[in-house]
Write a protein that holds these residues in place. Structure first.
Motif, PDB file in Angstrom:
ATOM      1  N   MET A 124       0.844  -1.187   0.000  1.00 27.48           N
ATOM      2  CA  MET A 124       0.000   0.000   0.000  1.00 27.48           C
ATOM      3  C   MET A 124       0.885   1.244   0.000  1.00 27.48           C
ATOM      4  O   MET A 124       1.824   1.352   0.789  1.00 27.48           O
ATOM      5  N   GLY A 125       0.598   2.169  -0.897  1.00 29.02           N
ATOM      6  CA  GLY A 125       1.394   3.383  -0.971  1.00 29.02           C
ATOM      7  C   GLY A 125       2.658   3.251  -1.795  1.00 29.02           C
ATOM      8  O   GLY A 125       3.495   4.153  -1.784  1.00 29.02           O
ATOM      9  N   ALA A 126       2.821   2.146  -2.524  1.00 30.89           N
ATOM     10  CA  ALA A 126       4.007   2.019  -3.385  1.00 30.89           C
ATOM     11  C   ALA A 126       4.030   3.102  -4.450  1.00 30.89           C
ATOM     12  O   ALA A 126       5.092   3.539  -4.895  1.00 30.89           O
ATOM     13  N   ALA A 127       2.847   3.533  -4.901  1.00 29.91           N
ATOM     14  CA  ALA A 127       2.679   4.688  -5.774  1.00 29.91           C
ATOM     15  C   ALA A 127       1.789   5.685  -5.034  1.00 29.91           C
ATOM     16  O   ALA A 127       1.114   5.335  -4.060  1.00 29.91           O
ATOM     17  N   ASN A 128       1.783   6.928  -5.483  1.00 34.62           N
ATOM     18  CA  ASN A 128       0.978   7.953  -4.841  1.00 34.62           C
ATOM     19  C   ASN A 128      -0.506   7.636  -5.028  1.00 34.62           C
ATOM     20  O   ASN A 128      -0.982   7.508  -6.154  1.00 34.62           O
ATOM     21  N   TRP A 129      -1.230   7.506  -3.906  1.00 33.98           N
ATOM     22  CA  TRP A 129      -2.622   7.085  -3.919  1.00 33.98           C
ATOM     23  C   TRP A 129      -2.770   5.795  -4.725  1.00 33.98           C
ATOM     24  O   TRP A 129      -3.636   5.670  -5.588  1.00 33.98           O
ATOM     25  N   GLY A 130      -1.912   4.839  -4.411  1.00 42.35           N
ATOM     26  CA  GLY A 130      -1.949   3.574  -5.125  1.00 42.35           C
ATOM     27  C   GLY A 130      -1.223   2.484  -4.359  1.00 42.35           C
ATOM     28  O   GLY A 130      -1.003   2.573  -3.146  1.00 42.35           O
ATOM     29  N   TYR A 131      -0.788   1.472  -5.038  1.00 42.66           N
ATOM     30  CA  TYR A 131      -0.280   0.272  -4.398  1.00 42.66           C
ATOM     31  C   TYR A 131       0.629  -0.471  -5.376  1.00 42.66           C
ATOM     32  O   TYR A 131       0.696  -0.167  -6.574  1.00 42.66           O
ATOM     33  N   GLY A 132       1.337  -1.441  -4.846  1.00 44.18           N
ATOM     34  CA  GLY A 132       2.153  -2.338  -5.662  1.00 44.18           C
ATOM     35  C   GLY A 132       1.762  -3.763  -5.352  1.00 44.18           C
ATOM     36  O   GLY A 132       1.173  -4.060  -4.298  1.00 44.18           O
ATOM     37  N   TRP A 133       2.088  -4.676  -6.283  1.00 47.68           N
ATOM     38  CA  TRP A 133       1.751  -6.077  -6.050  1.00 47.68           C
ATOM     39  C   TRP A 133       2.842  -6.996  -6.591  1.00 47.68           C
ATOM     40  O   TRP A 133       3.509  -6.701  -7.580  1.00 47.68           O
ATOM     41  N   SER A 134       3.013  -8.094  -5.907  1.00 46.34           N
ATOM     42  CA  SER A 134       3.943  -9.143  -6.305  1.00 46.34           C
ATOM     43  C   SER A 134       3.187 -10.465  -6.178  1.00 46.34           C
ATOM     44  O   SER A 134       2.864 -10.894  -5.070  1.00 46.34           O
ATOM     45  N   PHE A 135       2.897 -11.068  -7.325  1.00 43.08           N
ATOM     46  CA  PHE A 135       2.091 -12.287  -7.366  1.00 43.08           C
ATOM     47  C   PHE A 135       2.930 -13.430  -7.940  1.00 43.08           C
ATOM     48  O   PHE A 135       3.102 -13.541  -9.151  1.00 43.08           O
ATOM     49  N   PRO A 136       3.481 -14.300  -7.078  1.00 47.74           N
ATOM     50  CA  PRO A 136       4.230 -15.465  -7.571  1.00 47.74           C
ATOM     51  C   PRO A 136       3.281 -16.495  -8.174  1.00 47.74           C
ATOM     52  O   PRO A 136       2.333 -16.932  -7.513  1.00 47.74           O
ATOM     53  N   LYS A 137       3.526 -16.874  -9.415  1.00 45.44           N
ATOM     54  CA  LYS A 137       2.675 -17.832 -10.113  1.00 45.44           C
ATOM     55  C   LYS A 137       3.544 -18.942 -10.704  1.00 45.44           C
ATOM     56  O   LYS A 137       4.773 -18.811 -10.778  1.00 45.44           O
ATOM     57  N   SER A 138       2.907 -19.979 -11.149  1.00 41.63           N
ATOM     58  CA  SER A 138       3.628 -21.076 -11.792  1.00 41.63           C
ATOM     59  C   SER A 138       4.283 -20.567 -13.072  1.00 41.63           C
ATOM     60  O   SER A 138       3.595 -20.139 -13.999  1.00 41.63           O
ATOM     61  N   GLY A 139       5.605 -20.582 -13.091  1.00 40.38           N
ATOM     62  CA  GLY A 139       6.334 -20.204 -14.290  1.00 40.38           C
ATOM     63  C   GLY A 139       6.583 -18.732 -14.474  1.00 40.38           C
ATOM     64  O   GLY A 139       7.264 -18.326 -15.438  1.00 40.38           O
ATOM     65  N   THR A 140       6.060 -17.875 -13.577  1.00 44.37           N
ATOM     66  CA  THR A 140       6.272 -16.442 -13.729  1.00 44.37           C
ATOM     67  C   THR A 140       6.056 -15.743 -12.393  1.00 44.37           C
ATOM     68  O   THR A 140       5.661 -16.357 -11.402  1.00 44.37           O
ATOM     69  N   HIS A 141       6.331 -14.446 -12.383  1.00 42.93           N
ATOM     70  CA  HIS A 141       6.213 -13.632 -11.181  1.00 42.93           C
ATOM     71  C   HIS A 141       5.695 -12.270 -11.641  1.00 42.93           C
ATOM     72  O   HIS A 141       6.433 -11.467 -12.198  1.00 42.93           O
ATOM     73  N   THR A 142       4.395 -12.030 -11.434  1.00 46.20           N
ATOM     74  CA  THR A 142       3.765 -10.801 -11.906  1.00 46.20           C
ATOM     75  C   THR A 142       3.973  -9.688 -10.893  1.00 46.20           C
ATOM     76  O   THR A 142       3.598  -9.819  -9.722  1.00 46.20           O
ATOM     77  N   VAL A 143       4.575  -8.590 -11.354  1.00 46.51           N
ATOM     78  CA  VAL A 143       4.903  -7.441 -10.509  1.00 46.51           C
ATOM     79  C   VAL A 143       4.293  -6.199 -11.128  1.00 46.51           C
ATOM     80  O   VAL A 143       4.355  -6.009 -12.349  1.00 46.51           O
ATOM     81  N   GLY A 144       3.688  -5.345 -10.297  1.00 44.59           N
ATOM     82  CA  GLY A 144       3.109  -4.132 -10.860  1.00 44.59           C
ATOM     83  C   GLY A 144       2.935  -3.039  -9.825  1.00 44.59           C
ATOM     84  O   GLY A 144       2.977  -3.285  -8.614  1.00 44.59           O
ATOM     85  N   VAL A 145       2.745  -1.820 -10.309  1.00 40.26           N
ATOM     86  CA  VAL A 145       2.380  -0.689  -9.463  1.00 40.26           C
ATOM     87  C   VAL A 145       1.270   0.078 -10.179  1.00 40.26           C
ATOM     88  O   VAL A 145       1.225   0.133 -11.412  1.00 40.26           O
ATOM     89  N   GLY A 146       0.379   0.663  -9.391  1.00 39.36           N
ATOM     90  CA  GLY A 146      -0.703   1.449  -9.963  1.00 39.36           C
ATOM     91  C   GLY A 146      -1.122   2.530  -8.999  1.00 39.36           C
ATOM     92  O   GLY A 146      -1.013   2.374  -7.780  1.00 39.36           O
ATOM     93  N   GLY A 147      -1.582   3.643  -9.527  1.00 38.73           N
ATOM     94  CA  GLY A 147      -2.041   4.742  -8.697  1.00 38.73           C
ATOM     95  C   GLY A 147      -2.784   5.757  -9.531  1.00 38.73           C
ATOM     96  O   GLY A 147      -2.955   5.581 -10.742  1.00 38.73           O
ATOM     97  N   VAL A 148      -3.231   6.829  -8.893  1.00 39.98           N
ATOM     98  CA  VAL A 148      -3.927   7.893  -9.600  1.00 39.98           C
ATOM     99  C   VAL A 148      -2.975   8.503 -10.622  1.00 39.98           C
ATOM    100  O   VAL A 148      -1.871   8.921 -10.282  1.00 39.98           O
TER     101      VAL A 148
END
Length: 382
Positions: free
Chosen positions: A187-211
């Motif tokens: 929470m707060g990885a971006a201004n008025w936003g968040y980041g995510w790290s989702f470990p999945k089979s065969g990959t690792h989805t990483v992202g940030v999003g905000g206003v």
């Protein structure tokens, strides 16, 4: 060609709408410019709420290839708030396979397939869609489930979204992590936003999003986040607008309904869109069914808005939580409260799991509000 209903967009909202309508006996055209499978930027976290809606709408169990996580590492504004274990399961997938699966279920239910066909002329209030092949589809009701850049919304309102209110997200696929790696939410990885790290089979989805308007340097934030999570710097980054914050005030017009991202139905705290996309798609189809049964296609929007009320109420509560989380001095008090309170951390994950709703979380916050406000303004170190 004459139909009872045209659904534009075959992602989660459109597939749910088309399947629901077809099972209700409506002759339904499912239109999408893409041929499935096709990729789409999305963390593709499938929460307990999404899983419940999926089972209700599609009447089947989750695909076996879904990953499942029962632990999350929670961060707030750079501070580690703790690892939460034994959470309600959060499922992980890829939109490439998920959307193809949902589209196939809609077609299996009897929706007619017009995917892989570009629209050259769209007059939704007249119920008319012309495809690049020259074929014209006609129906008394149209559902626009065509995403944040919705051509249906543009045809109705002149633009698909308000640039001052829209969010934006960046995402990358990194090397896979160990099978027992937990989810990570920042929470707060971006201004008025968040980041995510989702470990999945065969990959690792990483992202940030905000206003979008508050994050002119989102690419810099994303690169730093990737580096922190061990994603190689040369990894391809994808971007897309994210309609989270407030639901569209008018999700359509008369006989034209907007569902999912086209109606801005994305949770403003968690950024989850798949659950509300599927549910709003189902609700739009049921409203279309009822309007046609009354021989009043122009009543569809009124009937749809009535069905949408629980989602809109949940989003209003979520926006209050979002204000406490991101606004001014409150955010530090929130971080302290969450770090100290295992109940609040677990309630957040129960919310993701669909076990509680925002009013329940609001009540939990209100019970802690006096000490929370003291912490917010630095009056207590406790």
């Amino acid at each position: 060609m004459l139909f009872d209903l045209i659904v534009i967009g075959a992602g989660p909202a459109g597939a749910a709408a088309a399947r629901t309508a077809a099972k209700a006996g409506l002759r339904t055209a499912l239109v999408d410019k893409a041929r499935f499978p096709r990729d789409k930027l999305c963390g593709a976290g499938f929460t307990g709420r999404a899983a419940r809606y999926y089972r209700e709408i599609f009447a089947t169990e989750l695909p076996a290839e879904f990953d499942s996580k029962s632990a999350v590492t929670l961060y707030g504004f750079g501070e580690k708030l703790g690892v939460i274990e034994d959470i309600p399961p959060v499922y992980l997938t890829m939109r490439l396979s998920l959307d193809a699966h949902l589209c196939a279920l809609a077609l299996d239910a009897g929706a007619e397939d017009f995917t892989g066909q570009r629209i050259t002329e769209l007059t939704p209030e007249a119920g008319r869609v012309t495809l690049a092949s020259g074929l014209t589809l006609q129906a008394p009701i149209v559902i626009g489930a065509d995403g944040v850049n919705s051509a249906t919304a543009r045809a109705l309102f002149g633009r698909p979204f308000d640039p001052a209110r829209i969010g934006f997200a960046l995402e990358a696929e990194g090397p896979p992590l160990p099978a027992d790696a937990p989810l990570r939410i920042d929470m707060g990885a971006a201004n008025w936003g968040y980041g995510w790290s989702f470990p999945k089979s065969g990959t690792h989805t990483v992202g940030v999003g905000g206003v979008h308007s508050r994050n002119p340097d989102l690419k810099t934030i994303m690169r730093a986040y990737m580096a922190d999570l061990g994603v190689p710097p040369g990894t391809r980054i994808k971007g897309q607008y994210l309609p989270f914050g407030q639901a569209r005030r008018r999700p359509g017009r008369d006989n034209v309904l907007l569902a999912g991202d086209a109606a801005w139905l994305v949770d403003p705290v968690t950024g989850e869109g798949i659950a509300y996309a599927m549910k709003s798609g189902e609700m739009a189809a049921l409203a279309a069914r009822d309007a046609l049964a009354r021989h009043e296609p122009d009543a569809a929007l009124r009937l749809y808005r009535a069905r949408l009320r629980p989602i809109l109420t949940a989003m209003r509560h979520a926006n209050r939580v979002r204000l406490l989380l991101y606004w001014g001095p409150f955010k530090q008090g929130f971080v302290r409260a969450v770090r100290k309170s295992g109940h609040l951390r677990y309630d957040y994950m129960r919310l993701l799991g669909g076990e509680i709703e925002y009013p329940d979380l609001m009540r939990a916050l209100v019970r802690r509000l006096p000490s929370y406000l003291i912490r917010a303004f630095g009056g207590s170190k406790a």
